[in-house]
Write an enzyme that holds these catalytic residues in place. Structure first.
Site, mmCIF file in Angstrom:
data_model
loop_
_atom_site.group_PDB
_atom_site.id
_atom_site.type_symbol
_atom_site.label_atom_id
_atom_site.label_comp_id
_atom_site.label_asym_id
_atom_site.label_seq_id
_atom_site.Cartn_x
_atom_site.Cartn_y
_atom_site.Cartn_z
ATOM 1 N N CYS A 21 0.805 -1.222 0.000
ATOM 2 C CA CYS A 21 0.000 0.000 0.000
ATOM 3 C C CYS A 21 0.837 1.269 0.000
ATOM 4 C CB CYS A 21 -0.941 -0.007 1.205
ATOM 5 S SG CYS A 21 -1.875 -1.537 1.350
ATOM 6 N N HIS A 28 -3.795 7.266 6.275
ATOM 7 C CA HIS A 28 -3.879 5.964 5.610
ATOM 8 C C HIS A 28 -5.295 5.423 5.818
ATOM 9 C CE1 HIS A 28 -2.460 2.421 3.693
ATOM 10 N NE2 HIS A 28 -2.550 1.648 4.755
ATOM 11 N N GLU A 77 -2.704 4.457 13.863
ATOM 12 C CA GLU A 77 -2.393 5.722 13.184
ATOM 13 C C GLU A 77 -2.800 6.908 14.049
ATOM 14 O OE1 GLU A 77 -2.656 7.797 8.769
ATOM 15 O OE2 GLU A 77 -3.981 6.112 9.219
ATOM 16 N N LYS A 135 -10.372 6.970 1.730
ATOM 17 C CA LYS A 135 -10.724 5.565 1.484
ATOM 18 C C LYS A 135 -12.176 5.271 1.856
ATOM 19 C CE LYS A 135 -6.091 3.506 1.978
ATOM 20 N NZ LYS A 135 -5.279 4.694 2.318
ATOM 21 N N HIS A 163 -9.900 1.107 -0.832
ATOM 22 C CA HIS A 163 -8.443 1.046 -0.716
ATOM 23 C C HIS A 163 -7.858 0.620 -2.053
ATOM 24 C CE1 HIS A 163 -4.485 0.619 0.658
ATOM 25 N NE2 HIS A 163 -4.661 -0.064 1.763
ATOM 26 N N PHE A 181 1.565 -3.588 3.990
ATOM 27 C CA PHE A 181 1.965 -4.912 4.463
ATOM 28 C C PHE A 181 3.478 -5.056 4.301
ATOM 29 C CE2 PHE A 181 -2.271 -7.356 3.537
ATOM 30 C CZ PHE A 181 -2.850 -6.723 4.614
#
Length: 414
Positions: free
Chosen positions: A164, A304, A315, A336, A341, A400
């Site tokens: 991502c 994010h 976050e 998002k 996403h 990830f």
């Protein structure tokens, strides 16, 4: 000498708009791009919805011959780049080709091609069923190659792949190349087209995506107590980065300046973020330090904000740890909630949203935030846009593997 870097062109293909203006207007209207999956029959899947590209005609950007030889992720990328280049009004006849390059990423690449070609080979047992374009349709780096060939760009040319954080890493690398004086112009961003049988099945197996089939319009809900996974999206975001004097000398329209980057690793877990958000903290701090501004100068964080149980809390913790009392004065939002996403394309599309927030002094909302998580206690611009002066903003992307990237943009002053 460190050179200043500005943004002079942007283009995007997204689930809520297939042009810069349509995308921006949809964001401010809180438009929801999530709908039942149409790319394949998803009736047997735990998740039957996603944020797909809609009403998009790639022939507006790509010729028919090329279109037959590329995967959807490349289609989205080349279309977004075409828009960004036109938006920048670059004159390639007057460009030093050796000082212009491309860094364009994808987290997964041509998964639709890989899936269909594997199926054809296994069902027939005949290797001749595999297309001669299979490899070039599948590999993630092919987008950068197509772009450089089309525009004759002979400078740095490669692909980033970091889940991502992919697009943000491509933008960060482009920034560094211009900053150090290696390049004058860089086209950068990312693209993804992973709404396929294999893509949805894989993320279902991980239990990473929401399964609210009966409430799909509410499924992407960052920072909400009821969030239960992200919603898959697709598309592309492309930016033209340019050395400041190069842009000024040609009379370019400058949207904003990219002034700092922060690139770190969690070194914690292959999919879960560090519980205290230490990697995210360091990424934001580094971007602020490099930009040579203070914590209090940051007005907005494009989070994010994935709508997963772990990400949104960590976050938020990271933002509070970095900014202290100022965290409550910031506006934070996650687009998002509207786009889903976009995986490897997320950083590019979200960088564009961040730059437009700075340019227009308005922050897109986080929709579907109706039951706030007590652990997520910042101002997330819930459900309506926030009008405020945005002099400086950070766009966060975390992937990830523990990849963290923070990009700091600010209003341009010569």
């Amino acid at each position: 000498m460190m050179h200043r870097v500005v943004i002079t062109g942007m283009g995007c293909v997204t689930p809520i708009g297939n042009s810069l203006d349509d995308f921006w207007n949809a964001l401010l209207c809180g438009e929801n791009g999530v709908a039942p999956i149409t790319h394949f029959d998803a009736s047997k899947y735990d998740t039957q919805f996603a944020a797909e590209i809609k009403n998009f005609d790639p022939l507006n950007h790509i010729d028919k011959k090329t279109l037959k030889r590329i995967d959807p992720f490349t289609i989205y990328a080349l279309s977004a780049v075409d828009m960004a280049v036109k938006n920048s009004q670059l004159d390639f006849s007057n460009l030093d080709q050796d000082r212009a390059g491309v860094i364009f990423g994808s987290g997964i690449g041509g998964i639709k091609t890989l899936q269909s070609q594997t199926k054809a080979l296994l069902e027939t047992g005949d290797p001749k069923t595999v297309s001669p374009f299979f490899v070039t349709m599948m590999i993630a780096d092919i987008v950068a190659g197509y772009i450089s060939i089309h525009y004759g760009l002979k400078g740095p040319n490669y692909c980033t792949t970091s889940a991502c954080a992919t697009s943000s890493h491509s933008i960060a690398d482009a920034f560094m190349l211009i900053q150090r004086g290696t390049s004058d112009v860089m086209i950068c961003g990312g693209s993804e087209a992973s709404i396929t049988e294999l893509g949805i099945a894989g993320f279902n197996a991980m239990r990473a995506i929401s399964t609210w089939n009966d409430r799909y319009l509410e499924a992407s809900r960052p920072f909400d107590k009821d969030r239960n996974g992200f919603v898959m999206g697709e598309g592309s975001g492309a930016l033209v980065l340019e050395e400041m004097n190069h842009a000024i000398n040609r009379g370019a329209n400058i949207y904003a300046e990219i002034a700092g980057i922060g690139l770190t690793a969690d070194a914690f877990h292959i999919t879960a973020p560090d519980p205290e958000g230490r990697g995210a903290q360091k990424a934001m701090k580094n971007s602020i330090y490099e930009a040579n501004i203070s914590l209090n100068d940051i007005d907005y964080i494009n989070a994010h904000g994935t709508s997963t149980p772990l990400n949104d809390v960590t976050e938020t913790k990271a933002i509070k740890s970095v900014f202290g009392d100022h965290a409550k004065k910031l506006t934070v939002s996650s687009i998002k909630s509207m786009t889903g996403h976009l995986l490897g394309a997320a950083g590019g599309v979200e960088a564009i949203a961040t730059v437009l927030s700075i340019k227009n002094d308005i922050i897109p909302p986080t929709i579907n935030l109706t039951n706030p998580d007590p652990e997520c206690d910042l101002d997330y611009s819930a459900n309506t846009p926030t009008k405020r002066i945005v002099n400086a903003a950070i766009s966060n992307t975390f992937g990830f593997g523990g990849h963290n990237a923070s990009l700091l943009f600010k209003k341009f002053t010569p």
